[in-house]
Design an enzyme around this catalytic site. Structure first.
Site: not given
Ligand SMILES: Cc1ncc(C[n+]2csc(CCOP(=O)(O)OP(=O)(O)O)c2C)c(N)n1
Ligand SMILES: [Mg+2]
Lengths: 337, 410
Positions: A29, A60, A85-86, A89, A129
């Protein structure tokens, strides 16, 4: 040699790896035109074209799944998850697919893939974050997990990770991007240009995975740390005057157990420091290994200094972050007995 | 045998970048009033055209035209105008406060105020929004106290969520505003589940999911649509297409789909596309979809065409990836100016009243800010106690957390 921040060193690792190996592709991203929200891929699209460095849709799962397909084809994807943190998924793709492809196909298919992501707190990023999820990766057989703590190591380890034939989780302590943060948030951070580990070769080089680095030699107690905590631990030594040996693990899996064992046998004391939560954390694995390998040399119980078992807070960031004062108290306690 | 063709990878890119002239020639905008308004009970298969057009009510001259016009009175519109102004002034002040170091982070709604402010007017007490970080208008429209929003932004002692989340990640159950997650799109499927729960319970409430254009790429988006479609849940699924996802243009998420709204067709959802900067059109469409849900006719997908006029957040400078002038060239204009002009045209408003109202709102926002700052800002020392960090992880604090809290000295 050039003076680099950790961001520049990571960018340089991509650049060197892409330059020498056409199979290396980089995406995620905002990593293409913009060069990543932390600028770790700046300039790569312009230099190598938009089919080797490109933006991805915000998925993700899709990013990792597509990268696995590319790796299986024979490319060397090095992908960015915008914040650790992302990554959740994508967890299924990482655990059930990337980590197992070689084994379940008996080597018919392999997955030489690097998944980079910024980790850790100290930037007032709140619970989305700031996390340090290394333990959810070290728990998975088939994955390697790496966390550099300096520009020099970041470049060398990232180049090694890209060369590696297996999937590597590459965790970047974002609080170290611009300088060796030691937990003293009230003071301005020392920039990398004033630090010897900010000197980075511009050419390609690798730092082999699985080797720890003794950051500070000492005789009284062994501190096992990685990422930001390496500098916090060093500050705690300076402030307490305790002659601790600070070992920067750099690679959690494979782990350099020999360096750890040698040090703990010498000092007889061990303090483990990480920013991630305590329960089920990587510190538990380290404590078990030290106990197995050094039991008859230990003079005091092993201590773990970590983030508390709560979500990472926003307002109370510095009460959460395991800073030099907490580490210093643990060192004193280790020396009392 | 013919020679096999060599393949090449397609990587979408926006037409313009910094230094180029903004180009919105590809954005097709029908005239106001042109798009039909089907019956609320229409079969989704009969209204597929609505996913490819743009429902608009306000014309260039500020007239309200066509079958979607007339859902709000002048007084209601004036109230809506005030809410949008409040949101804009609030955003400007909080952006400034962040720059002054009073908090860590901020995200504004600049340019897309009409979407949340008009939508909320179609909801009833008890309905539940599952918002993203760019729907503060849902709270402001319900006159949720500005001071409480600021307390949250400052993470001070009076922050309703106790300093636990980043600024603007509000939570306000009584206002039908679900706790915001920083993880994109997770709440789209939750909205569907909430709506399913209302149906299971034979209740009358509906739910609303919110997502940005970029975030429609997440798997949760597709999971939400399949659940909404399968269980015909009483939910409105909103896509706010503000053209950008940080530095990534909307084409990266849209891919080969003609529009975001058209994504609904594969799931058999009625899918509408609306001018997101047209307060009247947004409200009319929201009302249509909400009524559909309330009458147990199932879910609706809506795409709001708007533009993110500001930076993504205070950590972002859009000049690095899009032309500086792009915002001014956005063909759907500014939602506040458009509603203001309409009301003036209707004889219900004047420049003078507008200026006076703006000044009053400035005062209100300023006094709320003073009140919040008297309680504390992020770095002023009046934060919720670190003791609180250990609370609420579980309903009852387990022994290991009690031990850790004591170790922390609290
Ligand atoms: C799961 C996840 N991935 C990535 C991010 C980082 N991120 C935050 S906002 C954003 C862009 C979202 O764009 P869009 O959905 O268009 O919403 P907008 O910001 O334009 O309102 C990204 C990539 C995140 N918060 N969560
Ligand atoms: Mg967007």
């Amino acid at each position: 040699m050039a003076n680099m921040t950790m961001i520049e060193a990571i960018q340089s690792a991509h650049d060197s790896a892409m330059d020498r190996d056409e199979r290396v592709v980089v995406f995620g991203e905002d990593v293409g035109f913009f060069g990543g929200v932390f600028r770790c891929t700046a300039g790569l699209q312009e230099k190598y074209g938009s089919t080797r460095c490109f933006d991805a849709p915000i998925s993700e799962l899709g990013i990792v799944g597509a990268a696995i397909g590319m790796a299986a084809y024979g490319l060397r994807p090095c992908i960015e998850i915008q914040f650790a943190d992302y990554v959740y998924p994508a967890y299924d793709q990482i655990v059930s697919e990337a980590a197992r492809l070689r084994h379940r196909s008996a080597g018919d298919f392999t997955c030489p893939l690097v998944i980079r992501m910024p980790v850790g707190g100290g930037i007032f990023g709140g619970q989305t974050h700031s996390q340090s999820p290394e333990a959810i990766f070290t728990h998975v057989s088939g994955l390697k997990t790496v966390m550099p703590s300096s520009p020099y190591d970041a470049k060398g380890l990232l180049c090694a990770a890209i060369e590696d034939p297996d999937p590597v989780i590459f965790l970047e302590p974002k609080r170290l991007y611009n300088g060796p943060f030691d937990g003293h948030h009230e003071k301005p951070v020392v920039p990398w240009r004033n630090h010897e580990a900010g000197e980075v070769p511009t050419d390609y080089y690798v730092e082999p995975l699985g080797q720890a680095r003794v950051r500070r030699a000492g005789n009284d107690v062994t501190i096992l740390a990685y990422g930001t905590m390496v500098y916090v631990a060093q500050a705690a030594c300076d402030e307490t005057g305790i002659d601790a040996e600070v070992i920067d693990l750099r690679s959690l899996l494979p782990l350099d157990i020999d360096t750890i064992t040698e040090s703990v046998k010498k000092t007889g004391r061990c303090v483990i420091v990480h920013e991630a939560t305590l329960t089920g954390g990587y510190g538990g694995e380290l404590a078990a290994l030290v106990q197995e390998n050094c039991f008859y040399h230990l003079e005091v119980p092993i201590q773990r200094i970590t983030g508390w078992d709560t979500p990472y807070p926003h307002a109370q960031e510095w009460d959460y972050f395991p800073g030099p004062a907490r580490v210093g108290r643990a060192l004193q306690k280790a020396m009392e007995s | 045998m013919s020679k096999a063709q060599r393949l090449s990878l397609h990587v979408p890119a926006p037409k313009v970048r910094p230094g180029d002239t903004p180009d919105f020639s590809g954005v097709e905008i029908p005239k106001a009033g042109e798009v039909r308004r089907p019956d609320v009970a229409a079969d989704p298969r009969d209204i597929r055209d609505l996913a490819f057009s743009v429902i608009r009510v306000l014309s260039r001259d500020g007239e309200a035209l066509g079958p979607w016009a007339g859902t709000l009175t002048h007084d209601e519109l004036i109230e809506g105008l005030k809410h949008m102004l409040t949101l804009r002034i609030f955003d400007a002040r909080m952006l400034m406060a962040q720059r002054q170091g009073k908090t860590s982070f901020f995200m504004q709604c600049l340019g897309e105020e009409a979407v949340a402010c008009a939508f909320q007017r179609a909801l009833h007490k008890g309905d539940m929004n599952f918002p993203t970080y760019r729907q503060a208008g849902l709270l402001i429209t319900q006159e949720y106290p500005l001071v409480s929003m600021m307390n949250q932004i400052y993470s001070n002692e009076a922050d309703p969520i106790r300093g636990r989340q980043l600024p603007i990640m509000y939570s306000a159950k009584d206002y039908g505003f679900f706790s915001i997650s920083g993880n994109l799109t997770t709440q789209f499927s939750q909205a569907v589940g909430w709506a399913m729960a209302s149906a299971i319970s034979r209740d009358t409430k509906i739910a609303v999911g919110w997502v940005g254009d970029g975030s429609t790429s997440e798997n949760d988006f597709h999971a939400a649509m399949v659940f909404a479609s399968t269980y015909q849940a009483p939910v409105v699924l909103n896509i706010v297409n503000n053209q950008w996802a940080i530095s990534t243009f909307q084409g990266m998420a849209k891919g080969g789909s003609a529009t975001f709204a058209a994504r609904g067709h594969g799931f058999g959802l009625p899918s509408l596309r609306v001018d997101g900067n047209d307060f009247l059109a947004v409200h009319a469409v929201a009302k249509w979809a909400a009524e559909r849900a309330r009458r147990n006719l199932g879910p609706t997908l809506i795409e709001y065409v708007t533009y993110r006029a500001g930076g993504h957040s205070t950590s972002d400078d859009p000049a690095a990836y899009r032309p500086k002038e792009e915002s001014d060239e956005w063909p759907l204009g500014d939602p506040i100016l458009r509603l203001k002009e309409h009301l003036i045209k209707e004889g219900a408003w004047s420049e003078q009243r507008h200026a006076q109202t703006e000044a009053e709102i400035e005062d209100d926002v300023m006094s709320a800010q003073k009140e919040a700052e008297a309680i504390g800002t992020l770095n002023s020392g009046n934060a919720p106690s670190p003791r609180d960090m250990f609370e609420g992880v579980y309903a009852e604090m387990p022994p290991h957390l009690i031990k850790q809290r004591q170790e922390a000295g609290y």
